[in-house]
Design an enzyme around this catalytic site. Structure first.
Site, PDB file in Angstrom:
ATOM      1  N   SER A 162       0.815  -1.168  -0.130  1.00  0.00           N
ATOM      2  CA  SER A 162       0.000   0.007   0.070  1.00  0.00           C
ATOM      3  C   SER A 162       0.685   1.163  -0.119  1.00  0.00           C
ATOM      4  O   SER A 162       1.566   1.472  -0.955  1.00  0.00           O
ATOM      5  CB  SER A 162      -0.822   0.104   1.357  1.00  0.00           C
ATOM      6  OG  SER A 162      -1.938   1.133   0.849  1.00  0.00           O
ATOM      7  N   ASP A 319      -3.194   6.738  -3.122  1.00  0.00           N
ATOM      8  CA  ASP A 319      -1.862   6.131  -2.562  1.00  0.00           C
ATOM      9  C   ASP A 319      -1.428   4.813  -3.549  1.00  0.00           C
ATOM     10  O   ASP A 319      -2.448   4.688  -4.546  1.00  0.00           O
ATOM     11  CB  ASP A 319      -2.157   5.421  -1.192  1.00  0.00           C
ATOM     12  CG  ASP A 319      -2.955   4.359  -1.230  1.00  0.00           C
ATOM     13  OD1 ASP A 319      -4.022   4.151  -1.979  1.00  0.00           O
ATOM     14  OD2 ASP A 319      -3.162   3.512  -0.052  1.00  0.00           O
ATOM     15  N   ASP A 323      -5.939   2.408  -3.163  1.00  0.00           N
ATOM     16  CA  ASP A 323      -7.297   1.956  -2.389  1.00  0.00           C
ATOM     17  C   ASP A 323      -7.812   3.041  -1.340  1.00  0.00           C
ATOM     18  O   ASP A 323      -8.779   2.960  -0.763  1.00  0.00           O
ATOM     19  CB  ASP A 323      -7.084   0.799  -1.484  1.00  0.00           C
ATOM     20  CG  ASP A 323      -6.082   0.876  -0.407  1.00  0.00           C
ATOM     21  OD1 ASP A 323      -5.396   1.644  -0.376  1.00  0.00           O
ATOM     22  OD2 ASP A 323      -6.086  -0.281   0.352  1.00  0.00           O
ATOM     23  N   GLU A 421     -13.326   5.074   6.714  1.00  0.00           N
ATOM     24  CA  GLU A 421     -12.434   5.408   7.963  1.00  0.00           C
ATOM     25  C   GLU A 421     -11.526   6.690   7.741  1.00  0.00           C
ATOM     26  O   GLU A 421     -11.353   7.213   6.608  1.00  0.00           O
ATOM     27  CB  GLU A 421     -11.556   4.297   8.001  1.00  0.00           C
ATOM     28  CG  GLU A 421     -10.524   3.878   7.233  1.00  0.00           C
ATOM     29  CD  GLU A 421      -9.806   2.541   7.614  1.00  0.00           C
ATOM     30  OE1 GLU A 421     -10.061   2.111   8.771  1.00  0.00           O
ATOM     31  OE2 GLU A 421      -8.981   2.248   6.620  1.00  0.00           O
ATOM     32  N   LYS A 435     -11.889  -0.607   0.948  1.00  0.00           N
ATOM     33  CA  LYS A 435     -11.758   0.703   0.482  1.00  0.00           C
ATOM     34  C   LYS A 435     -11.341   0.806  -0.923  1.00  0.00           C
ATOM     35  O   LYS A 435     -10.819  -0.228  -1.488  1.00  0.00           O
ATOM     36  CB  LYS A 435     -10.877   1.484   1.406  1.00  0.00           C
ATOM     37  CG  LYS A 435      -9.485   0.698   1.852  1.00  0.00           C
ATOM     38  CD  LYS A 435      -8.653   1.477   2.741  1.00  0.00           C
ATOM     39  CE  LYS A 435      -7.338   0.947   3.003  1.00  0.00           C
ATOM     40  NZ  LYS A 435      -7.242  -0.465   3.627  1.00  0.00           N
TER      41      LYS A 435
END
Length: 609
Positions: A162, A319, A323, A421, A435
């Site tokens: 990520s 990112d 996601d 979130e 996400k």
């Protein structure tokens, strides 16, 4: 003392020698041979002291040699364990199969890369007769959970770290319901990895998969079907076609560029300007210190410059695995405002509900409508739900909890419109139970285009949302701490503040009115003093409620050496003195840092821009 040291050293040497019997990657085995020649105990400890822990977030660690790093051998061992665990859980695994995707990460010195890891994982399953849907090219993380549900597979793996630093990689696992795994699967998989460490006979021969009938490439199908599915969230095609609003998009050297361009096309929006230096994948992430848009303006420097040049008002940033989504907007003053995850959550929640309401004239339908957010995120959705009549639920931190809960609700015939979130993660489309920064980017662009026809900016609309549902001011940050003992001590101190088993009664001038500790399961607001949300002894998390209506949560990160805090002050609608609220929250946060974190005493490093 010497004897214990030498016994420990001998165990490390044995672990390293065992490694060399199994490791066929010349780069990682050369590193280990060198350590053995040098007899470097402290380095051997670093590589072989402990195996990476497989948790609900799967694996995440630096790429390199040894059992504590991501490399060819640990990927083979992990996948062998996962394969055996799936065989135990699914009698039809060999019929249904699994999906594997990867991002663009690579690590020259150890020869590791996401693509290489994905191929080795595919080979592991295929060698056992399990069909594998291996993407032939890089994809955004949300494509894996999408494929699991779309093709009704048993599981999914995404090889990605990520937004972590460039040396890291990860192995993220999804269950058959299309959501990230939760307990007890993590423990079951972890145990199966321990039991399957010796590579199987064909483990290293990943060329075998290219001629296998069990290998499928879902790339073309999923690219078509995913964009068809997200179009169900497109409500203003005519406005999209005509809008003069210009957008800049950055994928921060990750995978997002191509997919966000396709999403804009699917919504009939003109393509966003791509930041040229960042649009192509580059595992070195040369233009940013951390490839994480959550870090704020530092990551968006090139985006601001391009937006100024091309006259774009809005910046969309993903990112590296696409996601997450960050959004910035140029203000009347010429300044750029970067929205917090909570502010964008408020806007998207308002927008998605408004679109739903305009398309559902049946007033009874609202009783089956849900929105979710994590317990450390803003409670703005709760305020909207209370006023509008739909349901709001909070879950533990992380999309694994929201994804699994969303699936349960959908299986009961409920409509889950949105989940978010504060760490800039948004689930705007029920086709992905995780996400998704691609659908979030294009839905944000449609929302902004619609607002522009009313002469409203995103910032003005955010204020309108707060005017209607009550101001929710939030502040979140973190301290870096590399010493687990210090972290443990800090939380132990909070649990034994004025003697054994007593929590703080105040924080500076702020009186504490309630405490929920999801590490121990204590909740002062419940009649039996037991927390309702699931608890976890392996991570630290305490929430303090204050007499002034403020709430603050302190927790450890699951993937980074951070102690994070999240705070919020909510005011009922009509209380418009937002500056006073902000000042009060600033004072509360300062007290929290001073009295509960004690950064000087604990030698904690502050977040820097």
């Amino acid at each position: 003392m010497a004897a214990r040291g030498s016994a420990g050293d001998a165990a490390l040497r044995r672990a390293a020698e065992q490694w060399l019997l199994w490791d066929k990657n010349p780069k990682t085995s050369a590193i280990v041979k060198q350590l053995l020649v040098e007899g470097n105990a402290s380095e051997l400890q670093k590589y072989f002291g402990s195996r990476m822990e497989f948790g609900t977030a799967g694996l995440r660690a630096a790429m390199g040699a040894g059992i504590s790093h991501m490399n060819d051998l640990t990927i083979i061992q992990t996948t062998q364990g996962f394969c055996r665990y799936l065989e135990k859980n699914f009698s039809d695994l060999k019929k249904r199969g699994v999906v594997i995707g990867f991002d663009a990460r690579a690590h020259l010195s150890s020869g590791g890369s996401s693509k290489r890891f994905a191929r080795l994982a595919a080979n592991t399953f295929i060698s056992q007769g399990v069909p594998v849907y291996l993407f032939s090219d890089i994809i955004p993380t949300p494509f894996v959970p999408y494929t699991v549900t779309h093709l009704k597979l048993c599981a999914g793996i995404m090889v990605t770290a990520s937004h972590n630093p460039k040396q890291d990689n990860g192995y993220k696992v999804y269950w058959e319901n299309g959501a990230q795994i939760i307990s007890p699967h993590d423990k079951g998989i972890s145990q199966a990895i321990e039991e399957n460490q010796e590579p199987w006979s064909q483990a290293w021969d990943d060329k075998l998969i290219d001629s296998s009938l069990l290998l499928h490439d879902p790339y073309a199908t999923v690219n078509k079907e995913y964009f068809k599915d997200i179009q169900k969230q497109c409500f203003h095609r005519n406005i999209n076609k005509e809008t003069n609003l210009k957008f800049v998009h950055t994928s921060v050297h990750g995978v997002g560029h191509k997919f966000v361009q396709l999403a804009f096309k699917a919504f009939d929006l003109s393509p966003p300007f791509a930041v040229p230096e960042q649009k192509d994948p580059d595992p070195e992430f040369p233009t940013v210190k951390y490839p994480n848009p959550e870090e704020g303006k530092g990551v968006l420097t090139l985006s601001f410059a391009l937006a100024e040049k091309d006259g774009a008002k809005i910046i969309l940033a993903n990112d590296p695995d696409a996601d997450r989504l960050a959004v910035a907007e140029k203000q009347e003053s010429g300044e750029w405002k970067v929205f917090s995850g909570n502010e964008l959550g408020a806007l998207l929640g308002w927008w998605i509900f408004t679109c739903w309401k305009n398309h559902n004239r049946d007033t009874c339908a609202i009783k089956d409508v849900y929105m979710l957010s994590s317990t450390v995120s803003s409670k703005i959705l709760r305020a909207i739900a209370l006023k509008e009549g739909f349901h709001f639920e909070e879950t533990l931190t992380g999309f694994k909890w929201m994804g699994n809960r969303a699936k349960q609700l959908m299986d009961q015939g409920k409509a889950v419109l949105f989940a978010f979130e504060e760490a800039i993660g948004y689930m705007c489309c029920p086709a992905v139970l995780d996400k998704d920064g691609v659908s979030a980017a294009v839905i944000t662009a449609e929302m902004a285009s619609f607002l522009a026809t009313r002469n409203l900016s995103l910032s003005q609309q955010l204020k309108a949302v707060y005017d209607e549902y009550g101001f929710h001011v939030t502040k979140a940050s973190y301290f870096i701490c590399h010493d687990p003992k210090v972290i443990q001590q800090l939380f132990d101190n909070l649990r034994n503040f004025d003697g054994k088993n007593t929590y703080p009664k105040s924080c500076g001038r702020f009186k504490v009115s309630g405490i929920r500790d999801l590490t121990t399961g204590y909740d002062s607001s419940q009649p039996d003093q037991k927390a309702i949300l699931p608890t976890s002894k392996s991570s630290q998390m305490i929430t303090f409620t204050f007499a002034n209506g403020g709430v603050a949560t302190m927790r450890t990160s699951g993937t980074e050496p951070k102690i994070k805090y999240y705070s919020e002050l909510c005011a009922p609608p009509g209380n418009s003195d937002v500056e006073k609220l902000k000042k009060e929250l600033d004072e509360l946060v300062n007290a929290l840092e001073k009295h509960f974190f004690q950064p000087e005493k604990n030698n904690l490093q502050r977040k820097t821009e």
